[in-house]
Design an enzyme around this catalytic site. Structure first.
Site, short mmCIF file in Angstrom:
data_model
loop_
_atom_site.label_atom_id
_atom_site.label_comp_id
_atom_site.label_asym_id
_atom_site.label_seq_id
_atom_site.Cartn_x
_atom_site.Cartn_y
_atom_site.Cartn_z
N LYS A 53 -69.51 -9.23 -37.23
CA LYS A 53 -69.53 -9.24 -38.69
C LYS A 53 -68.66 -10.37 -39.22
O LYS A 53 -69.07 -11.11 -40.12
CB LYS A 53 -69.04 -7.88 -39.24
N GLN A 97 -64.65 0.36 -40.31
CA GLN A 97 -65.56 0.54 -39.17
C GLN A 97 -65.50 1.98 -38.66
O GLN A 97 -64.43 2.51 -38.39
CB GLN A 97 -65.19 -0.45 -38.06
N ASP A 120 -70.73 -1.06 -47.61
CA ASP A 120 -71.52 -0.23 -46.70
C ASP A 120 -72.42 0.74 -47.48
O ASP A 120 -73.37 1.28 -46.93
CB ASP A 120 -70.59 0.59 -45.79
#
Ligand code: NDP
Length: 286
Positions: A53, A97, A120
């Site tokens: 990422k 994460q 997200d």
């Protein structure tokens, strides 16, 4: 019949190139989109995802910051880190994460992220906005799948769409996006009776269960578009999806490979969400 392969690598490269161009425009207004990724603990797969990422961000001209915390860090310290990032004007997107260590309450951590930086799309208010048809951030994996379906010119209005797997991060938001596009959606889980009877009705079949190769060719309607979200590592170290590619590709009209399908799209859409968060900031500043 052999299915067309939907090339997630090529499509994600095109999306990332578009993001890079828009980043150049935004930088002219003095704003560099910034993404902060918070990584707790030593999970090897998470480390790989976070590295990928960050690398994708930098390649597209975004600013990326990775905050690493020890596996035994108290939850309050993680929450404070998130609060600091919420207040940091150089950061437009925040991602924690998952999975988090077991002593942490993932829902509480996600709710602490400012909704307008929740790239997200997992925050409860973003889930609610998506459900009520006013999305701010679409979760990256389902969003990337919608882009894949668009690239296939899939007709979703009136189509039968079956989603296998009902997690908050993939299955449920996927169902909402397909519904918003006019599909008739069936959402299956591990308790679904006669799964094959459901999947064989699907014009569009999305599978996200984490169960290697559980969907076989005989469970697929001839000509269907099959999207395989699963990422599973086999004993020989190779990756495989939740769909048995060999048999499925004999029946489907189009299918995503693993690797090289949904995975690269997820990262591309994270960049899109971060860019759009920064663009919204720029609009507010005008
Ligand atoms: P979860 O484990 O959170 O959810 C799995 C879902 O699948 C649950 O709803 C579960 O049902 C359902 N399920 C499990 N077994 C069956 C079965 N036999 N029949 C029908 N449904 C079943 O998984 P995630 O959604 O987080 O991830 C799914 C897969 O996608 C994983 O392989 C993951 O690695 C991959 N993934 C890939 C991404 C990418 O970028 N390519 C991004 C995110 C995930 P129930 O609710 O009843 O338990």
């Amino acid at each position: 019949m052999t299915a067309r392969i939907i090339d997630g690598k090529a499509l994600s490269a095109a999306i990332k190139a578009d993001v890079a161009q828009r980043v150049v425009q935004l930088k002219k207004q003095g704003i560099t989109p910034g993404l902060a990724v918070v990584l707790v603990g030593e999970d090897p797969a998470s480390h790989v995802y976070v590295r990928n990422k960050a690398a994708a961000c930098e390649k597209a001209g975004l600013y990326s910051r990775v905050v690493r915390l020890a596996a035994d860090v108290p939850e309050e310290q993680l929450l404070n880190t998130v609060r600091e990032l919420n207040a940091d004007s150089t950061i437009h997107g925040i991602l924690v994460q998952l999975p988090l260590p077991s002593h942490m309450n993932a829902a509480r951590v996600i709710e602490t992220i400012a909704a307008e930086k929740d790239v997200d799309g997992f925050h409860i208010s973003n889930a609610g906005l998506l459900m009520t048809g006013q999305p701010l951030f679409r979760p990256c994996t389902p969003y990337g799948i919608m882009k894949m379906l668009e690239s296939e010119n899939a007709v979703l209005r009136g189509a039968e769409a079956v989603v296998v797997g009902a997690s908050n991060i993939v299955g449920k938001p996927m169902a909402m996006l397909l519904l918003a596009a006019g599909a008739t959606v069936t959402l299956c889980n591990s308790k679904t009776r006669d799964l094959g009877a459901q999947t064989r009705r699907a014009d569009v079949l999305v599978v996200a269960t984490g169960k290697p190769e559980m969907i076989t060719g005989e469970m697929i309607k001839p000509g269907a578009i099959v999207i395989d979200v699963g990422i599973n590592r086999k004993a020989d170290g190779k990756l495989t999806g939740d769909v048995q590619f060999e048999s499925a590709s004999q029946v489907a009209g189009a299918i995503t490979p693993v690797p090289g399908g949904v995975g690269p799209m997820t990262i591309a859409m994270l960049l899109v969400n971060t860019l759009e968060a920064a663009e919204r900031c720029a609009e507010l500043a005008v």
